[in-house]
Scaffold this active site. Sequence first.
Site, short mmCIF file in Angstrom:
data_model
loop_
_atom_site.label_atom_id
_atom_site.label_comp_id
_atom_site.label_asym_id
_atom_site.label_seq_id
_atom_site.Cartn_x
_atom_site.Cartn_y
_atom_site.Cartn_z
N GLY A 520 0.84 -1.19 0.00
CA GLY A 520 0.00 0.00 0.00
C GLY A 520 0.86 1.23 0.00
O GLY A 520 2.10 1.17 -0.05
N PHE A 524 3.36 9.08 3.93
CA PHE A 524 4.76 8.85 4.26
C PHE A 524 5.50 8.23 3.08
O PHE A 524 6.63 8.57 2.78
CB PHE A 524 4.84 7.92 5.47
N PRO A 526 5.47 4.42 0.25
CA PRO A 526 4.98 3.06 0.04
C PRO A 526 5.39 2.12 1.17
O PRO A 526 6.37 2.35 1.88
CB PRO A 526 5.64 2.65 -1.28
N ASP A 638 -3.87 10.18 16.17
CA ASP A 638 -4.38 9.76 14.87
C ASP A 638 -4.94 8.34 14.93
O ASP A 638 -4.66 7.51 14.07
CB ASP A 638 -3.26 9.85 13.81
#
Length: 830
Positions: A520, A524, A526, A638
């Site tokens: 994914g 930031f 891959p 988060d």
Amino acid sequence: MALASTFVSLAILLSLLLYCLNLFSVNANSYREFLQMGQSVRISDTLVSYGGNYELGFFTRDRDNSTKYYVGIWFKKVPKDKIVWVANRDYAFQTSSAFLTIQPDGNIAIRDGQMTYLVTNVPNNSYSNYATLLDSGNLVLLSNSNKAVLWQSFNNPTDTLLPGMTIGYNIDTGYTLSLKSWTSADDPAIGPYTLRFDSGSASLTVNKGSNVFWIDGNSNLSIQSVFNRAGLGQDDYNDHFTLPITSNSRFVLEVSGDLKYEDWSEKSKRWLSLQSSKCGTNNSCGVFSICNSQDRDPCHCLNGFEPFDGDSWRKGNRSAGCVRLNSLSCDTTDGFFRFVSVELPPNHANLMLDSLAECNHTCFTDCSCLAFAYDFVAVNCMLWNDQVLTLKNISTDNQDADKNRPNFFLKLAASDILTTSNVTNAASRLGNRKRNLLLIVILIPFVILLILLGLFVYRTRKQSKKGDDLLNFEVGMSMKVNKDSDKVTKVKRKEVKLPLFSFVSVSAATNNFADANKLGEGGFGPVYKGILLNGDEVAVKRLSKRSGQGWEELRNEALLIAKLQHNNLVRLLGCCIERDEKMLIYEFMANTSLDCFLFDAEKREMLDWGTRVRIIDGIAQGLLYLHQYSRFRIIHRDLKASNILLDTNMNPKISDFGMARIFSENVLQANTNRIVGTYGYMSPEYAMEGIFSIKSDVFSFGVLLLEIISGKKNTGFYQTNSFSLLGYAWDLWSNNSGMDLIDSKVDDISNKDLVIKYVNIGLLCVQQSPEDRPTMSDVVSMIGNDTASLPSPKPPAFQNVRGVESSSLSRSTGENISVNVVTNSIVEAR
């Protein structure tokens, strides 16, 4: 008169005591619940062993929408553990009215009003019988008259061998017992594979029909060594195997025909797979290969080799094995690659030599020698000359055993040595002057490379003004929490040691960051799946040049997570900071992240109510650790579904600490002018004013809890009178319809009060005012207490605010569902 009355009372008490002792005469104190004649175990009921180890009840594999009910036994300490025994594996019941009972003739039976299936078939007698589940997992039928065992499930095994269970010829019954695989993962009917004990050869065999699929011969040490370690043996008749009662292990015959040896770990509360028959036969993956039984695809070529026939290899035919990428030159440029914790292939020659150096020299100077190993205990040098059969990876926690296990050294060409680590070059041991000069010439490029690398590191440190790399983080006495905070948090100086991975090793593990390995991508960068040289699966988070995040976020995440140790937090294994690269290496999570299941119409069905409750409890425990029990008080900032990762057993692990902040003990909240996180999970005081605290995380947890219950996202959720999931949940709660919030895919709820309790907790967490919200300590206490009454919640925040798509807060670029280990947090300025 009083004396006579006392005597009568004592006599009655003594009679009751003798009755109880007689009642527990079979395996005393090993069970607590009984099924008496005339009693029933229905779909929602279970029978639990005395010590709580095992549980009996109905289960179903409703994957094809055709409900089929079976009676089974499972290990109670692990939710959704494997079914270890099935009563009616070939006769499923189609109605939920089915029940297990003891009939008037004394036999255990399953009935539903239309069909009767006899689990036992013992002769009728005039005495009533009763059944109990022993703490060993053995269901026994006993006679009330003399407590004799009339029948036991251990004499009728399915696909699992438990301690005390026998396979082979059983003297008591006169039958030969064997394990039989399931037809599929969803169908417990008898499958094609059978595990038998051959008393003639004293070995185990797995047969597929009339063909031998696998055999534990004398030369196959994988399963046999497990038997030896477990203390297994045959009796004087040499006609059966019995797993010792004192063992914490079990054998499972999988649907694939793979025989697994598993051991219960009390520390991690799970079954560890120690051995597998995947690598049981010699040369199971062909020559110049290595077999790792822990992998789904166990066969791999050795370093410096590739499949001889790539098409056949990909289709599962590995008989041709592997061939070298580059031929040996038989000079000083060749070297050795070292393998540890491997089982050595048997086709070797033996030499009695005094040291590892002599063994190394002997193989190095012999062009026909392909590999060597040295046994320090036996003072034996083992040499492989023609070919190397399959090596086998061995998983062990015994450091002393690993210390005495010989390492395996494989000879490789110089070009292959340059792309691997752990290489030893034996050329320096030769006294030939010409060869030494050649060695010097070869080493010159390495010296130059080291000099260039030193200059690069110096320049990088100077430019970034980072005096500390990821190997040795230091938190100063007056370190500022972050550059967007107006307050300073002082923490005690600590040092975090984090392993460094070379770029070459990470590149090799991810197949040079191939697209096929990509899991994914977030803000930031891959995330790639990788396999290390020892066979461990990892997830590699690679900082993208285009990323809005950088050194500070990476350093912050590594600094925090390296200090944290909890079962519900993702584990950081190390980092890589070579070649202008910034990468973090994490443990690999097989089931990706929660959002991939929760917000997918098909996968959501896999999240039954028990799994959702376990996920909620695990997240709560992880947050409580961050807020109260870790070295520092940590605010995640988060928390969301895509940042909850799921391991093989669907246990949750909190990830992505790039936005997290450290608080000291006397600091309760902080302010920021830079709002980071994901709208929809942000508390109102943080989204509107930049104030964050532990109550901000509590709000995010409340949103996540309601999403897990409903299977719906908070943002973009629309109803006639509600603009968000929080408002919808509040409307239902206000109308005493909290049960209507439950996901329509969930149909296994036996306790509706539990659902109402979790909805109540979720609404308490998302209240407008931080002062009204509970702490995570309060939340965990509410979850664990089934009797305490909960306070009534006040209306939630953002009740009258439209969804993200239409609100003034919708400046985010949107949230991508993550695939694995690390997800990006949406970062937006206010």
